[in-house]
Design a protein around this motif. Structure first.
Motif, PDB file in Angstrom:
ATOM      1  N   UNK A  57       0.790  -1.164  -0.169  1.00 44.99           N
ATOM      2  CA  UNK A  57       0.021  -0.141  -0.103  1.00 44.99           C
ATOM      3  C   UNK A  57       0.937   0.979  -0.178  1.00 44.99           C
ATOM      4  N   UNK A  58       0.269   2.269  -0.732  1.00 46.22           N
ATOM      5  CA  UNK A  58       1.032   3.596  -0.719  1.00 46.22           C
ATOM      6  C   UNK A  58       2.254   3.826  -1.089  1.00 46.22           C
ATOM      7  N   UNK A  59       2.639   3.088  -2.201  1.00 47.17           N
ATOM      8  CA  UNK A  59       4.050   2.968  -2.709  1.00 47.17           C
ATOM      9  C   UNK A  59       3.830   3.216  -4.124  1.00 47.17           C
ATOM     10  N   UNK A  60       4.078   4.340  -4.780  1.00 50.35           N
ATOM     11  CA  UNK A  60       4.049   4.497  -6.054  1.00 50.35           C
ATOM     12  C   UNK A  60       5.077   3.858  -6.841  1.00 50.35           C
ATOM     13  N   UNK A  61       4.681   3.322  -8.252  1.00 55.75           N
ATOM     14  CA  UNK A  61       5.368   2.571  -9.063  1.00 55.75           C
ATOM     15  C   UNK A  61       6.703   3.500  -9.618  1.00 55.75           C
ATOM     16  N   UNK A  62       6.129   4.567  -9.973  1.00 55.46           N
ATOM     17  CA  UNK A  62       7.100   5.717 -10.706  1.00 55.46           C
ATOM     18  C   UNK A  62       7.039   6.992  -9.910  1.00 55.46           C
ATOM     19  N   UNK A  63       7.975   7.739  -9.912  1.00 54.20           N
ATOM     20  CA  UNK A  63       8.256   8.998  -9.142  1.00 54.20           C
ATOM     21  C   UNK A  63       8.890  10.005 -10.028  1.00 54.20           C
ATOM     22  N   UNK A  64       8.654  11.007  -9.967  1.00 54.39           N
ATOM     23  CA  UNK A  64       9.581  12.280 -10.832  1.00 54.39           C
ATOM     24  C   UNK A  64       9.519  13.573 -10.071  1.00 54.39           C
ATOM     25  N   UNK A  65      10.383  14.229 -10.278  1.00 56.84           N
ATOM     26  CA  UNK A  65      10.692  15.531  -9.612  1.00 56.84           C
ATOM     27  C   UNK A  65      11.684  16.526 -10.499  1.00 56.84           C
ATOM     28  N   UNK A  66      11.446  17.576 -10.170  1.00 56.21           N
ATOM     29  CA  UNK A  66      12.143  18.969 -11.054  1.00 56.21           C
ATOM     30  C   UNK A  66      12.289  20.087 -10.189  1.00 56.21           C
ATOM     31  N   UNK A  67      13.159  20.853 -10.512  1.00 60.97           N
ATOM     32  CA  UNK A  67      13.599  22.030  -9.439  1.00 60.97           C
ATOM     33  C   UNK A  67      14.404  23.073 -10.258  1.00 60.97           C
ATOM     34  N   UNK A  68      13.956  24.430 -10.280  1.00 61.11           N
ATOM     35  CA  UNK A  68      14.704  25.323 -10.709  1.00 61.11           C
ATOM     36  C   UNK A  68      14.905  26.238  -9.610  1.00 61.11           C
ATOM     37  N   UNK A  69      16.286  26.622  -9.331  1.00 59.51           N
ATOM     38  CA  UNK A  69      16.748  27.571  -8.327  1.00 59.51           C
ATOM     39  C   UNK A  69      17.568  28.907  -8.844  1.00 59.51           C
ATOM     40  N   UNK A  70      16.999  30.264  -8.735  1.00 58.57           N
ATOM     41  CA  UNK A  70      17.462  31.220  -9.215  1.00 58.57           C
ATOM     42  C   UNK A  70      17.974  31.920  -8.395  1.00 58.57           C
ATOM     43  N   UNK A  71      19.149  32.376  -8.167  1.00 55.84           N
ATOM     44  CA  UNK A  71      19.698  33.337  -7.077  1.00 55.84           C
ATOM     45  C   UNK A  71      20.793  34.540  -7.799  1.00 55.84           C
ATOM     46  N   UNK A  72      20.378  35.778  -6.986  1.00 54.74           N
ATOM     47  CA  UNK A  72      21.190  36.767  -7.552  1.00 54.74           C
ATOM     48  C   UNK A  72      21.661  37.745  -6.358  1.00 54.74           C
TER      49      UNK A  72
END
Length: 196
Positions: A165-180
């Motif tokens: 139970x509650x275990x996804x077969x496929x996961x994906x993530x993405x992130x963008x970090x901008x700093x100045x």
């Protein structure tokens, strides 16, 4: 009615071996064992007898569940560009999960509770990439795959071969970090993250 006291003990060892081809490439292999303590829950006022038999509990008696253990075997590696701007990591793993704790909703009373659901095996892989192509910009993307199934089912509604139970077969993530840099000592930061 007083919740019963429970007591469990466990040990969480970890062993890892690493080999560096050079400053930009490495591989590793690891073994670890995890332990999660058991506990107690509220009494169940009603429900089918087959359910109480399966979870080894009695009507109107505080419920208990015991410890579960995970043995994790993992092999992976990391590859980085010479200028440190790009990095890729990957791993494959297998987890053998004993006496697995599962959160369920009890029939008829609809009380959420934790029970021990036998043994399970999880096989999977992970792939992640990070990039810093220009100053102030960081990119991240990752994907994972897990095949989690019960290998020794002790509950009639979750038999051997059924998914955990509650275990996804496929996961994906993405992130963008901008700093100045706003000043010589203060920087501004924006972080956007997506998860699937």
């Amino acid at each position: 009615m007083q919740t019963p006291d429970t007591k469990q003990t466990g040990l969480n060892p970890k062993l890892a071996l690493e080999y560096n081809f050079d400053s930009t490439a490495m591989v590793y292999a690891s073994f670890s064992k995890g332990f999660r303590a058991g506990g107690a829950g509220v009494p169940l006022p009603l429900g089918p007898q087959a359910f109480f038999n399966a979870i080894h509990q009695s009507v109107n008696t505080p419920t208990t569940y015991t410890s579960d253990f995970v043995h994790n075997y993992e092999v992976g590696g990391k590859l980085e560009s010479a200028d440190r701007k790009y990095e890729v990591t990957a791993a494959v793993f297998q987890m053998n999960w004993t006496n697995i704790q599962q959160t369920i909703i009890a029939p008829e009373s609809y009380i959420t509770m934790i029970v021990n659901a036998g043994d399970a095996r999880i096989r999977g892989a992970e792939l992640e990439g990070n990039a810093r192509p220009v100053a102030g910009l960081e990119l991240h993307a990752g994907a994972g795959y897990e095949n989690a199934e019960i290998t020794n089912g002790s509950l009639y509604w979750q038999p051997t071969g059924s998914p955990v139970y509650n275990t996804p077969r496929v996961t994906a993530n993405a992130a963008i970090t901008l700093s100045h840099m706003l000043t010589d000592t203060v920087s501004g930061l924006r972080h956007d993250r997506w998860q699937l």
